[in-house]
Structures are given as C-alpha cells and as structure tokens.
Scaffold this motif. Structure first.
Motif, short mmCIF file in Angstrom:
data_model
loop_
_atom_site.label_atom_id
_atom_site.label_comp_id
_atom_site.label_asym_id
_atom_site.label_seq_id
_atom_site.Cartn_x
_atom_site.Cartn_y
_atom_site.Cartn_z
N ALA A 1 8.29 1.66 -1.23
CA ALA A 1 7.67 0.54 -1.98
C ALA A 1 7.67 0.71 -3.37
O ALA A 1 7.41 1.54 -4.19
N GLY A 2 7.73 -0.43 -4.20
CA GLY A 2 7.83 -0.79 -5.47
C GLY A 2 7.71 -2.30 -6.12
O GLY A 2 7.61 -3.20 -4.81
N PRO A 3 7.55 -2.46 -7.29
CA PRO A 3 7.29 -3.93 -7.47
C PRO A 3 8.48 -4.77 -7.47
O PRO A 3 9.56 -4.14 -7.28
N THR A 4 8.26 -6.02 -7.19
CA THR A 4 9.44 -7.07 -7.14
C THR A 4 9.53 -7.70 -8.72
O THR A 4 10.95 -8.11 -8.82
N LEU A 5 8.50 -7.56 -9.55
CA LEU A 5 8.64 -8.17 -10.62
C LEU A 5 8.35 -6.98 -11.71
O LEU A 5 7.10 -6.43 -11.39
N MET A 6 8.74 -6.94 -12.87
CA MET A 6 8.19 -6.02 -14.16
C MET A 6 8.67 -6.65 -15.48
O MET A 6 9.70 -7.22 -15.62
N GLY A 7 7.81 -6.49 -16.40
CA GLY A 7 8.08 -6.94 -17.62
C GLY A 7 8.16 -5.78 -18.55
O GLY A 7 7.82 -4.55 -18.42
N PRO A 8 8.62 -6.06 -19.98
CA PRO A 8 8.89 -5.19 -20.91
C PRO A 8 7.60 -4.15 -21.41
O PRO A 8 6.40 -4.71 -21.12
N GLU A 9 7.70 -2.99 -21.39
CA GLU A 9 6.58 -2.02 -21.70
C GLU A 9 5.48 -1.79 -20.61
O GLU A 9 4.19 -1.72 -20.88
N GLU A 10 5.88 -2.28 -19.30
CA GLU A 10 5.03 -2.14 -18.31
C GLU A 10 5.55 -0.69 -17.66
O GLU A 10 6.66 -0.49 -17.37
N THR A 11 4.37 -0.10 -16.80
CA THR A 11 4.88 1.13 -15.85
C THR A 11 4.42 0.83 -14.56
O THR A 11 3.30 -0.04 -14.17
N LEU B 1 6.30 3.98 -7.98
CA LEU B 1 7.22 3.77 -6.74
C LEU B 1 6.78 4.81 -5.64
O LEU B 1 6.52 5.85 -6.15
N LYS B 2 6.67 4.17 -4.24
CA LYS B 2 5.92 4.92 -3.41
C LYS B 2 6.94 5.32 -2.35
O LYS B 2 7.47 4.14 -1.61
N PHE B 3 7.10 6.41 -1.78
CA PHE B 3 7.80 6.71 -0.56
C PHE B 3 6.97 7.79 0.24
O PHE B 3 6.44 8.66 -0.12
N ASP B 4 7.16 7.09 1.31
CA ASP B 4 6.70 7.95 2.49
C ASP B 4 7.72 8.50 3.62
O ASP B 4 8.66 7.70 4.11
N LEU B 5 7.96 9.87 3.59
CA LEU B 5 8.86 10.61 4.26
C LEU B 5 8.54 11.21 5.53
O LEU B 5 7.36 11.98 5.48
N ARG B 6 8.96 10.87 6.82
CA ARG B 6 8.12 11.29 8.21
C ARG B 6 9.41 12.34 8.66
O ARG B 6 10.41 11.80 8.81
N ASN B 7 8.86 13.23 9.16
CA ASN B 7 9.82 14.49 9.99
C ASN B 7 9.90 13.90 11.39
O ASN B 7 8.83 13.99 12.16
N VAL B 8 10.89 13.15 11.72
CA VAL B 8 11.11 12.72 13.27
C VAL B 8 11.53 13.73 14.19
O VAL B 8 11.75 13.53 15.31
N SER B 9 11.98 14.71 13.55
CA SER B 9 12.48 15.96 14.47
C SER B 9 11.49 16.75 15.41
O SER B 9 10.33 16.66 14.92
N VAL C 1 3.90 13.31 7.70
CA VAL C 1 4.20 12.17 6.85
C VAL C 1 3.85 12.82 5.21
O VAL C 1 2.78 13.26 4.79
N VAL C 2 5.01 12.92 4.58
CA VAL C 2 4.89 13.44 2.96
C VAL C 2 5.01 12.29 2.01
O VAL C 2 5.70 11.27 2.28
N ALA C 3 4.08 11.99 1.07
CA ALA C 3 3.86 10.92 0.25
C ALA C 3 4.27 11.36 -1.17
O ALA C 3 3.97 12.38 -1.33
N THR C 4 5.22 10.75 -1.79
CA THR C 4 5.75 10.77 -3.04
C THR C 4 5.34 9.77 -3.97
O THR C 4 5.59 8.60 -3.56
N GLU C 5 4.88 9.88 -5.26
CA GLU C 5 5.02 8.75 -5.98
C GLU C 5 5.47 9.13 -7.47
O GLU C 5 5.24 9.99 -7.87
#
Length: 162
Positions: free
Chosen positions: A5-15, A18-26, A91-95
């Motif tokens: 997940a992350g934004p779809t729009l971004m302007g100059p000098e903005e922060t 980005l979000k990632f969820d990783l799931r161990n399915v094994s 599920v491991v979350a990373t930002e």
C-alpha cells in the motif's frame, strides 16, 4: 506479499509511508535462524528515471520488527529489508518512508513509480511496480480554480489548456 500500500498522488516536498504486510503461507519457519526454510528479503526500489524526484528515508527512520534489518545500499534509492524469523501464518508489517523532492515541481502530472520485489532464498518470487502520480503543490495563499485530474490527463493536456 499479503498487501502493498502507498499513495496514488504525491506532491513536491511531501513524505508518506509505504506499507507492506508479508504473510508466511508455508508450514515451516522462514527468515533467519537455524530452523529456517530460507531467507526472505524485500527490495524496494526507485527506478533510475525517477531518482532525484523520489527517495526513501534513512533506514533508521523506517518501521519494522527488531529482528528485521533494513539497509540502503545506494544512498536512498533502494531499501533492502532482510526479515528475521517468522512462523507459519504470521503476518509481518513493514513501513518505509518515501519522500518526493523539490525536483518534482518540474514533473507535475507525470506518473512516477516505485517497485517492490519479494525474494525467497535469493530468487525473485513476486514483483510489484506501483504507479505514483506527481501533482503540483497546493498554495493556499492564491485564488485559483480547482483542477481535477484523472489518470488519462497528461501534463501536455494540462499545459494546452492554459
């Protein structure tokens, strides 16, 4: 990757985050450790064309578990997350922090991108190219009409209407 997940729009000098969820399915443990079935790595990258416009924050500003390691091998245009051990079903979350530079002023209405690649045992197993529309900064101190854009509107279309 369970989600990216992350934004779809971004302007100059903005922060933004980005979000990632990783799931161990094994059925086994992955990540680091003696009983691990293999190393898991997430590589998030700004393609060469967008370097100078988009950049990641320093590794210490990002959010992850204490057992995960984040490195930046090329001055903020790539972040590598080496995951520590995680159990089946976990599920491991990373930002990760993404910044848009002042240089984006001259690239308004273009569509930039960043990529996320999941590696398992050193092999690429999943890749996402995520579009990000660059927009002008909004200036509250001027009187202006509202400009609404859509994915089909290009910078050339906007300039032709001026």
């Amino acid at each position: 990757l369970a989600s990216v997940a992350g934004p779809t729009l971004m302007g100059p000098e903005e922060t933004t985050w980005l979000k990632f969820d990783l799931r161990n399915v094994s059925l086994g443990m992955y990540g680091g450790g003696a009983n691990s079935l293999g190393a898991v790595r997430l590589v998030v990258d700004v393609p060469e064309r967008w370097r100078g416009v988009l950049r990641f924050g320093p590794p210490h500003q990002n959010r992850c578990r204490p057992t995960d390691v984040i490195i930046s091998p090329n001055d903020g245009y790539t972040l590598v997350v080496d995951y520590g051990p995680f159990a089946p079903g976990e599920v491991v979350a990373t930002e990760l922090l993404l910044a848009c530079a002042v240089a984006a002023h001259g690239r308004a209405f273009e569509t930039a991108e960043w990529t996320a690649t999941l590696q398992l045992r050193g092999l690429d197993v999943e890749r996402h190219a995520v579009p990000l529309r660059l927009v002008p900064s909004f200036n509250f101190s001027i009187a202006a009409d509202v400009l609404v854009t859509c994915p089909e509107t290009s910078r050339d279309d906007f300039l032709a209407c001026r």
